[in-house]
Design a protein around this motif. Structure first.
Motif, PDB file in Angstrom:
ATOM      1  N   GLU A   5      12.605 -62.484  -9.495  1.00 59.78           N
ATOM      2  CA  GLU A   5      13.056 -62.612  -8.112  1.00 59.78           C
ATOM      3  C   GLU A   5      13.264 -61.231  -7.513  1.00 59.78           C
ATOM      4  OE1 GLU A   5      16.768 -64.570  -5.601  1.00 59.78           O
ATOM      5  OE2 GLU A   5      16.447 -65.086  -7.707  1.00 59.78           O
ATOM      6  N   ILE A   6      12.713 -61.029  -6.329  1.00 59.01           N
ATOM      7  CA  ILE A   6      12.795 -59.727  -5.678  1.00 59.01           C
ATOM      8  C   ILE A   6      13.889 -59.776  -4.609  1.00 59.01           C
ATOM      9  CG2 ILE A   6      11.541 -58.032  -4.288  1.00 59.01           C
ATOM     10  CD1 ILE A   6       8.964 -59.107  -5.588  1.00 59.01           C
ATOM     11  N   PRO A   7      14.874 -58.906  -4.691  1.00 58.19           N
ATOM     12  CA  PRO A   7      15.990 -58.947  -3.743  1.00 58.19           C
ATOM     13  C   PRO A   7      15.594 -58.447  -2.357  1.00 58.19           C
ATOM     14  CG  PRO A   7      16.179 -57.046  -5.179  1.00 58.19           C
ATOM     15  CD  PRO A   7      15.005 -57.824  -5.685  1.00 58.19           C
ATOM     16  N   ASP A   8      16.477 -58.633  -1.415  1.00 55.02           N
ATOM     17  CA  ASP A   8      16.244 -58.148  -0.050  1.00 55.02           C
ATOM     18  C   ASP A   8      16.636 -56.685   0.101  1.00 55.02           C
ATOM     19  OD1 ASP A   8      15.348 -60.664   0.834  1.00 55.02           O
ATOM     20  OD2 ASP A   8      17.426 -61.326   1.158  1.00 55.02           O
ATOM     21  N   LEU A   9      17.618 -56.244  -0.699  1.00 54.63           N
ATOM     22  CA  LEU A   9      18.091 -54.868  -0.641  1.00 54.63           C
ATOM     23  C   LEU A   9      17.991 -54.245  -2.032  1.00 54.63           C
ATOM     24  CD1 LEU A   9      21.361 -55.299   1.485  1.00 54.63           C
ATOM     25  CD2 LEU A   9      19.152 -54.422   2.286  1.00 54.63           C
ATOM     26  N   MET A  10      17.942 -52.920  -2.059  1.00 55.37           N
ATOM     27  CA  MET A  10      17.918 -52.206  -3.335  1.00 55.37           C
ATOM     28  C   MET A  10      18.785 -50.958  -3.227  1.00 55.37           C
ATOM     29  SD  MET A  10      14.243 -50.213  -3.303  1.00 55.37           S
ATOM     30  CE  MET A  10      13.863 -48.977  -2.031  1.00 55.37           C
ATOM     31  N   LYS A  11      19.124 -50.414  -4.390  1.00 58.31           N
ATOM     32  CA  LYS A  11      19.823 -49.146  -4.439  1.00 58.31           C
ATOM     33  C   LYS A  11      18.806 -48.007  -4.373  1.00 58.31           C
ATOM     34  CE  LYS A  11      23.999 -50.854  -5.223  1.00 58.31           C
ATOM     35  NZ  LYS A  11      25.102 -50.716  -4.229  1.00 58.31           N
ATOM     36  N   ALA A  12      19.118 -46.989  -3.601  1.00 59.11           N
ATOM     37  CA  ALA A  12      18.224 -45.832  -3.476  1.00 59.11           C
ATOM     38  C   ALA A  12      19.046 -44.610  -3.085  1.00 59.11           C
ATOM     39  CB  ALA A  12      17.138 -46.081  -2.429  1.00 59.11           C
ATOM     40  N   ILE A  13      18.479 -43.453  -3.384  1.00 60.34           N
ATOM     41  CA  ILE A  13      19.108 -42.189  -3.001  1.00 60.34           C
ATOM     42  C   ILE A  13      18.673 -41.825  -1.586  1.00 60.34           C
ATOM     43  CG2 ILE A  13      19.239 -39.719  -3.478  1.00 60.34           C
ATOM     44  CD1 ILE A  13      20.777 -41.421  -5.483  1.00 60.34           C
ATOM     45  N   GLN A  14      19.640 -41.539  -0.755  1.00 64.71           N
ATOM     46  CA  GLN A  14      19.375 -41.145   0.624  1.00 64.71           C
ATOM     47  C   GLN A  14      19.837 -39.711   0.852  1.00 64.71           C
ATOM     48  OE1 GLN A  14      21.634 -44.807   1.922  1.00 64.71           O
ATOM     49  NE2 GLN A  14      20.023 -44.839   3.472  1.00 64.71           N
ATOM     50  N   ILE A  15      19.101 -39.012   1.702  1.00 65.74           N
ATOM     51  CA  ILE A  15      19.462 -37.649   2.076  1.00 65.74           C
ATOM     52  C   ILE A  15      20.352 -37.729   3.309  1.00 65.74           C
ATOM     53  CG2 ILE A  15      18.614 -35.380   2.777  1.00 65.74           C
ATOM     54  CD1 ILE A  15      15.942 -36.120   1.433  1.00 65.74           C
ATOM     55  N   VAL A  16      21.607 -37.353   3.151  1.00 65.10           N
ATOM     56  CA  VAL A  16      22.574 -37.440   4.247  1.00 65.10           C
ATOM     57  C   VAL A  16      22.806 -36.036   4.784  1.00 65.10           C
ATOM     58  CG1 VAL A  16      24.902 -38.101   4.915  1.00 65.10           C
ATOM     59  CG2 VAL A  16      23.640 -39.474   3.232  1.00 65.10           C
ATOM     60  N   LYS A  17      22.522 -35.844   6.050  1.00 65.56           N
ATOM     61  CA  LYS A  17      22.703 -34.535   6.683  1.00 65.56           C
ATOM     62  C   LYS A  17      23.963 -34.566   7.529  1.00 65.56           C
ATOM     63  CE  LYS A  17      17.717 -33.742   6.769  1.00 65.56           C
ATOM     64  NZ  LYS A  17      16.522 -33.489   7.601  1.00 65.56           N
ATOM     65  N   GLU A  18      24.919 -33.761   7.138  1.00 67.23           N
ATOM     66  CA  GLU A  18      26.184 -33.690   7.856  1.00 67.23           C
ATOM     67  C   GLU A  18      26.268 -32.379   8.620  1.00 67.23           C
ATOM     68  OE1 GLU A  18      29.200 -34.150   4.956  1.00 67.23           O
ATOM     69  OE2 GLU A  18      28.620 -36.193   4.410  1.00 67.23           O
ATOM     70  N   THR A  19      26.947 -32.389   9.739  1.00 69.98           N
ATOM     71  CA  THR A  19      27.067 -31.206  10.582  1.00 69.98           C
ATOM     72  C   THR A  19      27.691 -30.048   9.815  1.00 69.98           C
ATOM     73  OG1 THR A  19      27.352 -32.633  12.496  1.00 69.98           O
ATOM     74  CG2 THR A  19      27.952 -30.329  12.760  1.00 69.98           C
ATOM     75  N   GLU A  20      27.028 -28.908   9.833  1.00 71.40           N
ATOM     76  CA  GLU A  20      27.511 -27.668   9.223  1.00 71.40           C
ATOM     77  C   GLU A  20      27.730 -27.792   7.715  1.00 71.40           C
ATOM     78  OE1 GLU A  20      30.944 -26.371  11.334  1.00 71.40           O
ATOM     79  OE2 GLU A  20      29.859 -25.972  13.200  1.00 71.40           O
ATOM     80  N   GLN A  21      27.123 -28.790   7.094  1.00 67.22           N
ATOM     81  CA  GLN A  21      27.210 -28.957   5.649  1.00 67.22           C
ATOM     82  C   GLN A  21      25.794 -29.085   5.088  1.00 67.22           C
ATOM     83  OE1 GLN A  21      29.930 -28.886   3.719  1.00 67.22           O
ATOM     84  NE2 GLN A  21      31.335 -28.623   5.439  1.00 67.22           N
ATOM     85  N   PRO A  22      25.574 -28.615   3.865  1.00 71.35           N
ATOM     86  CA  PRO A  22      24.264 -28.830   3.258  1.00 71.35           C
ATOM     87  C   PRO A  22      24.000 -30.327   3.099  1.00 71.35           C
ATOM     88  CG  PRO A  22      25.611 -27.334   1.920  1.00 71.35           C
ATOM     89  CD  PRO A  22      26.487 -27.902   2.977  1.00 71.35           C
TER      90      PRO A  22
END
Length: 336
Positions: A5-22
């Motif tokens: 069974e294939i789910p609707d959502l999965m876990k994944a790594i996302q690149i989060v860009k925050e103001t003035e932070q790497p």
């Protein structure tokens, strides 16, 4: 076998860009990838970590149009769904694959042409460290530079994923291999992998060492991921009619050099990236690898060099290992 069974959502790594932070790497829930008629959907077991992933996080290597913005250029896993046009694969097949993005996730859509079977006797973790480096080295050293048995191959960065791959393939196909590395320990690791000569570039001049090792002739093929001031030094270390391949810019993309040796030595200077190349090109490389390299894996003559495995949710730690530069071989994310 039954299709999972294939789910609707999965876990994944996302690149989060925050103001003035790497940018930060954060694991979260994302939509399942859509796969087309020529694709397969792979449940990912492990994913390789490569320097282009670090560049993408830093904003210097965006994915091509239409590619996933999730990092990860290689993976290994099990096919759980196939597109309408796919005939070479079935659900349940275990594959490793080159992807244009999306490897740092529980599932990935992959062009079927870029899949290869997990070599017999190889774990998923090991197989995840194969595609990016072996596709890259084969394409550059053999397809473009046409390295021949008996020639001398100079490999810079001998203990990187690319370097450990190039040393093994160069030796397997009859070349004399010279590698450069930054510590005596790394030089010994290069020799353990089969390098005929390993040069500590911090304590020796690789140009002079290469000339001494080749009776003054120089290297026939040079695989360079350093660039910068190495461009002019490669010209000096090269033999007549040598082929020089630049595949990365660890010392920067700009160099001031004298091009006279390029003419006098009849040198060929080439560069390439793999990620944005069309599927047809990658299919051709995959076919060549399956024919020429897979038997070497299955006979135990060569193997991917795995430095460390890290859980997917700790992708930032895996990136820090590559940034630190102490690794020998590949860092792998275990997806689970």
């Amino acid at each position: 076998m039954s299709t999972p069974e294939i789910p609707d959502l999965m876990k994944a790594i996302q690149i989060v860009k925050e103001t003035e932070q790497p940018p930060a790497l954060i694991m979260g829930d994302v939509a399942m990838p859509e796969y087309g008629p020529d694709d397969v959907l792979v449940q990912v077991a492990a994913s390789g970590v490569n320097r282009p992933d670090l560049m993408q996080v830093a904003g210097m290597y965006p994915p091509p149009p239409g590619a996933s913005d999730i990092p990860g250029l290689e993976l290994a896993g099990t096919i759980v769904a196939i597109g309408a046009n796919v005939t070479d694969w079935q659900c349940g097949d275990q594959v490793c694959a080159l992807v244009t993005g999306g490897g740092y996730a529980q599932y990935a859509a992959v062009p079927a042409a870029q899949c290869l079977p997990v070599p017999k006797g190889m774990s998923m973790t090991e197989a995840a460290g194969v595609p990016e480096t072996f596709f890259t080295v084969w394409h550059n050293v053999f397809d473009k530079a046409h390295l021949d048995a008996g020639e001398t191959l100079l490999v810079h960065g001998g203990t990187s994923g690319i370097g450990t791959t190039a040393i093994q393939l160069g030796k397997a196909f009859g070349a004399k291999v010279i590698a450069t590395a930054g510590t005596d320990e790394k030089c010994q690791a290069c020799r353990d992998l089969g390098a005929d000569i390993a040069i500590n570039y911090k304590t020796s001049d690789f140009v002079e060492e290469v000339k001494a090792a080749t009776n003054g002739k120089g290297a026939n093929v040079i695989l360079d991921m350093v660039a910068g001031d190495y461009v002019s030094r490669n010209f000096k270390a090269a033999a007549f009619d040598a082929r020089i391949l630049i595949i990365a810019f660890l010392r920067g993309p700009k160099a001031e050099t004298n091009f006279t040796p390029l003419l006098l030595k009849r040198l060929t200077l080439m560069g390439s990236t793999l990620r944005a190349q069309p599927v047809a090109n990658k299919r051709a490389i995959a076919s060549a690898l399956r024919k020429n390299v897979w038997p070497l894996f299955e006979s135990g003559k060569i193997a991917p060099v795995i430095y460390k495995t890290v859980p997917l949710e700790q992708a930032a730690d895996a990136h820090a290992i590559l940034k630190g530069g102490a690794h020998i071989g590949k860092v792998i994310l275990e997806v689970g």
